[in-house]
Design an enzyme around this catalytic site. Structure first.
Site, short mmCIF file in Angstrom:
data_model
loop_
_atom_site.label_atom_id
_atom_site.label_comp_id
_atom_site.label_asym_id
_atom_site.label_seq_id
_atom_site.Cartn_x
_atom_site.Cartn_y
_atom_site.Cartn_z
CB ALA A 147 -2.99 0.25 -6.09
CB ALA A 148 -8.81 1.86 -6.15
NE ARG A 204 -6.00 -4.50 3.18
CZ ARG A 204 -6.66 -3.18 3.04
NH1 ARG A 204 -7.47 -2.46 3.96
NH2 ARG A 204 -6.29 -2.54 2.05
CG ASP A 250 -2.72 1.71 -1.86
OD1 ASP A 250 -3.13 1.98 -0.79
OD2 ASP A 250 -2.24 0.64 -2.33
CG ASP A 294 -0.27 0.08 2.58
OD1 ASP A 294 0.75 -0.43 2.77
OD2 ASP A 294 -1.06 0.58 3.51
CB THR A 295 3.25 2.74 2.16
OG1 THR A 295 4.12 1.62 2.45
CG2 THR A 295 2.17 2.96 3.39
CD1 TRP A 332 2.78 -18.40 1.98
CD2 TRP A 332 1.94 -17.16 0.55
NE1 TRP A 332 1.76 -19.31 1.32
CE2 TRP A 332 1.13 -18.78 0.49
CE3 TRP A 332 1.37 -16.23 -0.53
CZ2 TRP A 332 0.34 -18.63 -0.43
CZ3 TRP A 332 0.17 -16.31 -1.24
CH2 TRP A 332 -0.12 -17.68 -1.32
CB ALA A 345 -18.24 3.63 -7.33
CG ASP A 346 -20.97 5.55 -2.97
OD1 ASP A 346 -21.72 5.32 -4.11
OD2 ASP A 346 -21.35 4.65 -1.90
#
Length: 301
Positions: free
Chosen positions: A258-259, A172, A261, A32-33, A105, A231-232
């Site tokens: 990644a949307a 997560r 991110d 993510d980062t 993993w 999507a909102d």
């Protein structure tokens, strides 16, 4: 803010395997980062420096990661290479609607010792002098208890010296021993955050907030809260003002990896270049709408 800001993003990059419909596996890298760092560097253009802070092994995959990051323009001076260790690995399985499932993993990944090595002392000291320090809920999870405490003290010092702290909640559950442990860790760092880039679904899952108003009410003193809602409409509270910026529609969603991110990266880049919260959210939507039409976390330049 400095017109040439020094930005550090802290977290984990893993080996990424994309499970294709044919049964083949496509190998790349993501996290993510790291995704945010790459997109932030691209969006900023010639503005500022972007450094990635993590720990890797001394293996060929770690070598390839560093080479890719350098080609993207990321600074590697804060990347530790730990002998005998390996990066984590994950596999993305994507359904017909573009929604994804992750298999991980990562229990022995080198990043878990990122802030407990002897070299960590100088890295943490250097972080306090950055203009922007960016991390996520996944960062909190993988650093462990000792690493989280050292990060917290660094965030406090960063703000004392005039830097900004940016946090993407990215919760997560499987990375935490319990939801209570996650809540405790989040609460400790949220008090030191200037800009919160929050996914509404993650806030609901972690804290049980019923709606966006409860999320905003939970952070009354935070300078800038951005509520990502897929999507909102994106909702923002900044300097007492409220903004609502609709997402951009796409004909076909291929992969939502990644949307969030990419949205966060484009939003932050726009704000660092002087853009308004509304302009920044539009930039975030624009980049995310491109990312979800391509498989994998990082789209071609």
């Amino acid at each position: 803010m400095n017109t040439q800001p020094r930005i550090a993003l802290i977290g984990e990059c893993m080996i990424e395997l994309q499970h294709r419909a044919s049964g083949d596996l496509q190998q790349s890298f993501g996290g993510d980062t790291l995704n945010a760092a790459v997109y932030l560097r691209r969006e900023l253009g010639a503005v500022g420096t972007v450094d990635y802070v993590t720990a890797l092994g001394d293996d060929s995959f770690s070598d390839a990661m560093c080479q890719q990051w350098a080609e993207e323009g990321l600074g590697l001076g804060m990347v530790q290479r730990l002998p005998g260790r390996l990066p984590g690995l994950y596999c993305i399985q994507t359904d017909a609607n573009g929604e994804r499932k992750f298999l991980y993993w990562r229990n022995e990944a080198a990043v878990r010792d990122c802030f407990t090595t002897p070299a960590a002392e100088s890295i943490l000291a250097a972080l306090a002098d950055y203009d922007v320090v960016y991390f996520s809920g996944i960062t909190l999870a993988v650093l462990g208890e000792v690493g989280r405490e050292r990060l917290l003290q660094t965030l406090i010092e960063t703000r004392r010296r005039g830097g900004q702290v940016v946090f993407d909640n990215n919760y997560r559950p499987r990375l935490w021993a319990s939801v209570e442990a996650a809540r405790a860790a989040y609460h400790r760092v949220l008090a030191e955050v200037d800009i919160a880039l929050l996914t509404e679904d993650d806030e609901r899952a972690l804290f049980g907030y019923a709606d966006s108003e409860q999320v905003f009410a939970a952070y009354p003193s935070m300078a800038e809260v951005v509520l990502k809602r897929g999507a909102d409409v994106c909702l923002i509270r900044c300097a007492g003002a409220r903004f609502a910026v609709p997402a951009l529609k796409v004909d076909k969603v291929v992969d939502t990896t990644a949307a969030g991110d990419s949205f966060s990266a484009a939003y932050l880049a726009s704000r660092l270049k002087g853009g308004s919260p509304e302009a920044a959210a539009l930039a975030g939507h624009r980049l995310a709408s491109r990312v979800i039409q391509v498989p994998g976390a990082l789209i071609p330049k």
